[in-house]
Write a protein that holds these residues in place. Structure first.
Motif, mmCIF file in Angstrom:
data_model
loop_
_atom_site.group_PDB
_atom_site.id
_atom_site.type_symbol
_atom_site.label_atom_id
_atom_site.label_comp_id
_atom_site.label_asym_id
_atom_site.label_seq_id
_atom_site.Cartn_x
_atom_site.Cartn_y
_atom_site.Cartn_z
ATOM 1 N N GLN A 234 92.870 12.626 37.767
ATOM 2 C CA GLN A 234 92.438 13.869 38.394
ATOM 3 C C GLN A 234 91.308 14.492 37.570
ATOM 4 O O GLN A 234 90.385 15.071 38.129
ATOM 5 C CB GLN A 234 93.627 14.832 38.554
ATOM 6 C CG GLN A 234 93.395 15.957 39.542
ATOM 7 C CD GLN A 234 93.106 15.491 40.962
ATOM 8 O OE1 GLN A 234 92.242 14.651 41.198
ATOM 9 N NE2 GLN A 234 93.831 16.014 41.929
ATOM 10 N N ARG A 235 91.349 14.311 36.254
ATOM 11 C CA ARG A 235 90.241 14.802 35.430
ATOM 12 C C ARG A 235 88.948 14.087 35.811
ATOM 13 O O ARG A 235 87.875 14.687 35.874
ATOM 14 C CB ARG A 235 90.528 14.578 33.940
ATOM 15 C CG ARG A 235 91.553 15.554 33.388
ATOM 16 C CD ARG A 235 91.974 15.191 31.974
ATOM 17 N NE ARG A 235 93.205 15.885 31.629
ATOM 18 C CZ ARG A 235 93.238 17.097 31.048
ATOM 19 N NH1 ARG A 235 92.112 17.691 30.725
ATOM 20 N NH2 ARG A 235 94.384 17.674 30.800
ATOM 21 N N GLN B 44 100.507 19.162 35.953
ATOM 22 C CA GLN B 44 100.014 20.222 36.835
ATOM 23 C C GLN B 44 99.459 21.382 36.028
ATOM 24 O O GLN B 44 98.353 21.854 36.266
ATOM 25 C CB GLN B 44 101.173 20.762 37.684
ATOM 26 C CG GLN B 44 101.253 20.198 39.060
ATOM 27 C CD GLN B 44 102.360 20.865 39.875
ATOM 28 O OE1 GLN B 44 102.702 22.022 39.656
ATOM 29 N NE2 GLN B 44 102.902 20.115 40.813
ATOM 30 N N THR C 69 96.769 19.784 42.345
ATOM 31 C CA THR C 69 97.861 19.527 41.401
ATOM 32 C C THR C 69 99.151 19.099 42.096
ATOM 33 O O THR C 69 100.133 18.776 41.435
ATOM 34 C CB THR C 69 98.164 20.784 40.563
ATOM 35 O OG1 THR C 69 98.514 21.841 41.452
ATOM 36 C CG2 THR C 69 96.967 21.196 39.745
ATOM 37 N N GLY D 153 97.157 12.208 35.661
ATOM 38 C CA GLY D 153 96.460 13.394 35.192
ATOM 39 C C GLY D 153 95.033 13.082 34.764
ATOM 40 O O GLY D 153 94.096 13.818 35.097
ATOM 41 N N ILE E 120 96.153 20.498 34.328
ATOM 42 C CA ILE E 120 94.999 20.442 35.229
ATOM 43 C C ILE E 120 94.601 21.864 35.650
ATOM 44 O O ILE E 120 93.416 22.194 35.710
ATOM 45 C CB ILE E 120 95.313 19.565 36.459
ATOM 46 C CG1 ILE E 120 95.539 18.104 36.038
ATOM 47 C CG2 ILE E 120 94.203 19.646 37.496
ATOM 48 C CD1 ILE E 120 94.310 17.381 35.541
#
Ligand SMILES: Nc1ncnc2c1ncn2[C@@H]1O[C@H](COP(=O)(O)OP(=O)(O)O)[C@@H](O)[C@H]1O
Ligand SMILES: [Mg+2]
Lengths: 310, 354
Positions: free
Chosen positions: B162-163, B191, B183, B159, B194
């Motif tokens: 992904q940020r 998910q 996601t 997570g 995000i």
């Protein structure tokens, strides 16, 4: 990191001890001794000589003595070179061998990386095929064939370099180094090509492109370092290959290196030099493998941390 | 609203050993300033290829634009040189990818990875770029950004990664942000986080977003408009309400029916029968006809054109042709349509359109 290195050094000593033990007993298990080839000696003379070198004692005693001496850096005395100390003999011969090995490895790996990069970046072009051709030659033709080829053309015919010996300073090392470089060159170029192609199709390369990176930046800023990682793992074996390669190359160019001495000693069953050189080679490889692991950690941050606390 | 991107009749093929894969077979849509357009469809329908074509990130050697234009601020992106494209990527258009575990360079600190587009596209010093990077990390909700900027991707969770990828994409305030299933690779709780972040950013920054997903549940949450993609074509496009409550294409019906919802939790989940078409040999007519219970004879022979349902809504299905027989959509769809003013099943009392 310090903890990791301490642990590694400890294991290195254990490894070396085991190799020394194995080599000692393997040597003892071989038929013949340095003295038995001198058939002129009568049985009594033989006994005297054997006693002088401690060869009459039981093998465990010989082993203990050998290991004790080894711990003090004493590899015993040579049988063929007028009782000279093996340690001194090896150190004398070290210079040329080290120079050849280092030059061969650096040259081979550097050019190999270059060829591999070109092949990967110009995939399926004449550049790629050319680089593949060079690699196939480098892998399939033994280094001594190159050596004689180079010797014949560049030294005998065109007289650019000396034919052999170690008398003309650095130029004497050029041809043997090139001959030694062919193996690492081929291996490195194959590894880099395969890995570059793989890396170039990975997600993080797409991300780098999506940031607006140029082809050059993608290849060298992003892909190159990642493509080096698997090559680093074979550097150890490559260095080992150079050791054995240099045995033959030194013979061909009549270079007074450690390899040439090693080969001579095998011919004359010079037990202590064979032992000494083998152990020296082992120690060398153990150190190389250790350095490779450290290098691995420098290139790949994921390894750096798993080795222990930083 | 002002159009920022226009994709017209886009056709694109891959040349493979097996033959020509016609991955995009005539795609039309536009993106307006500040809106979020979702592209939905099963995997293999051509969503990623469409967006990678916009970014020109497809392999040059094996992909070929066969037809069409991608107009960005009046420029046709399909015609630009590599150099010109590099100036647009990361600055005007940027992208978030599906798998954060593989989309960051493992041997580069995340600080350098975030700073790269800033240093590339803006005339700033390294110190300034670093400050921007720290601010971006803070914006995407990364705790202790000053310290973390020196770390490598493996020191972050999925997570968090992904940020970071989102921070990279936002680095130069792009006009268009493309999120390709951002996601999908994350577990459910992450998910949601995000998605929450993306919605948050949507409000804070003035960027048009193309949001790709195969999960219709996500769409209602983030999008203004939805394009439904199937077999390398867009089969239906409209506002979220139009797609959810007045769908016209049998494929959209199938997608909506296979979407789990709270009230259907007990019933068996519907799955569209069959498999997507092989784009090596795309079918002649409506690509969905072979899997559809509503296929007409003409569906097997001729590809349907777009029929307009409203100013914002059109669908490519022969069912909308004036001569087509009236068919009854699946029950769940009829239920949905009952809530939509303007649909033929509308049960409310408001006027016909809204
Ligand atoms: N590089 C490629 N070479 C050949 N075919 C490809 C390539 N990339 C995608 N395709 C094909 O294009 C079609 C659409 O793929 P994609 O856009 O990734 O689907 P998705 O909607 O799941 O994102 C698929 O049939 C896929 O096999
Ligand atoms: Mg995809």
């Amino acid at each position: 990191m310090a903890k990791y290195i301490t642990r590694r050094v400890f294991y290195m000593f254990i490894t070396f001890f085991l190799i020394a033990t194995a080599t000692f007993f393997l040597m003892k298990a071989l038929p013949g001794s340095p003295i038995s080839s001198a058939s002129k000696l009568s049985p009594t003379q033989l006994a005297v000589v054997e006693a002088k070198y401690g060869l009459d004692q039981p093998i465990p005693v010989q082993y203990a003595k050998y290991m004790l001496n080894l711990a003090q850096g004493d590899l015993g005395n040579s049988f063929q070179f007028k009782n000279a100390s093996v340690t001194d003999l090896i150190i004398d011969r070290l210079g040329p061998s080290m120079l050849l090995g280092t030059q061969g490895l650096v040259l081979g790996v550097a050019i190999g990386i270059l060829l591999g990069m070109i092949a990967a970046l110009r995939q399926n072009t004449i550049w790629d095929y050319g680089s593949t051709f060079v690699a196939i030659i480098g892998i399939s033709i033994p280094s001594f064939v190159f050596a004689t080829f180079l010797q014949y053309w560049l030294a005998v015919e065109w007289k650019i370099f000396p034919v052999g010996l170690w008398k003309d300073g650095w130029v004497s090392s050029v041809l043997p180094s090139i001959a030694l470089a062919m193996g690492p060159l081929a291996t490195a170029s194959r590894f880099i090509r395969t890995e570059m192609i793989e890396v170039l199709s990975s997600d993080y390369i797409t991300l780098a492109k999506s940031k607006g990176a140029t082809g050059f930046e993608v290849a060298f800023k992003h892909a190159f370092r990642n493509a080096l990682i698997p090559l680093v793992t074979v550097l150890g074996p490559l260095a080992a290959g150079l050791l054995t390669g240099s045995l033959v190359i030194e013979q061909i160019f009549a270079i007074p290196g450690i390899g040439e001495q090693f080969v001579k000693s095998i011919m004359s069953n010079d037990f202590s030099i064979i032992m000494g050189t083998t152990l020296f080679f082992s120690a060398f490889l153990i150190v190389v493998i250790f350095l490779v692991d450290v290098l691995y950690g420098i290139i790949d941050p994921r390894i750096r941390l798993s080795g222990g606390k930083d | 609203m002002e159009k920022i991107l226009e994709v017209n009749d886009l056709e694109l093929s891959f040349h493979t050993f097996a033959g020509e894969v016609k991955a995009i077979r005539g795609v039309n849509f536009d993106l307006k300033k500040g809106e979020t357009l979702a592209i939905v469809g099963e995997s293999g329908s051509g969503k990623s290829v469409t967006t990678k074509a916009i970014m020109r990130l497809l392999p040059e050697s094996s992909s070929e634009f066969k037809n069409g234009q991608i107009l960005f601020n009046g420029k046709d992106l399909t015609k630009l040189s590599d150099k010109e494209m590099q100036k647009i990527r990361g600055k005007d258009i940027s992208m978030i990818f599906q798998d954060p575990m593989t989309s960051l360079n493992p041997t580069m600190t995340i600080g350098n990875q975030i700073m790269e587009p800033i240093l590339k596209h803006q005339k700033v010093s390294k110190t300034e770029a670093r400050k921007v990077a720290v601010d971006l990390l803070r914006l995407v909700g990364m705790p202790k950004p000053e310290a973390r900027i020196k770390q490598y991707p493996h020191q972050f969770s999925g997570g968090q990664r992904q940020r970071i990828v989102i921070a990279i994409a936002l680095a130069c305030n792009p006009q268009i942000l493309i999120a390709d299933e951002p996601t999908t690779a994350l577990d459910v709780t992450i998910q949601a986080q995000i998605l929450e972040l993306m919605k948050d950013l949507q409000k804070k920054i003035d960027t048009s977003i193309i949001f790709i997903t195969h999960d219709l549940g996500v769409v209602a949450n983030v999008a203004d408009r939805v394009a439904v993609m199937y077999g390398g074509k867009i089969v239906e496009i409209g506002t979220v309400d139009e797609i959810f409550y007045n769908p016209q294409h049998p494929y959209t019906w199938g997608l909506l029916s296979s979407m789990p919802s709270l009230d259907t939790a007990e019933a068996k989940l519907y799955a569209i029968p069959g498999t997507p078409p092989d784009l090596l040999y795309p079918p002649k007519g409506d690509a969905f006809a072979l899997r559809s219970d509503y296929a007409l004879k003409i569906d097997l022979e001729e590809a349907p054109p777009f029929f307009k349902v409203s100013d914002t809504h059109s669908a490519a299905t022969w069912l909308l042709h004036p001569d087509a027989p009236e068919v009854e959509p699946p029950l769940a769809i009829v239920e949905r349509m009952k809530k939509f003013p303007g649909s033929r099943y509308y049960e409310g009392t408001e006027g016909g359109t809204y």
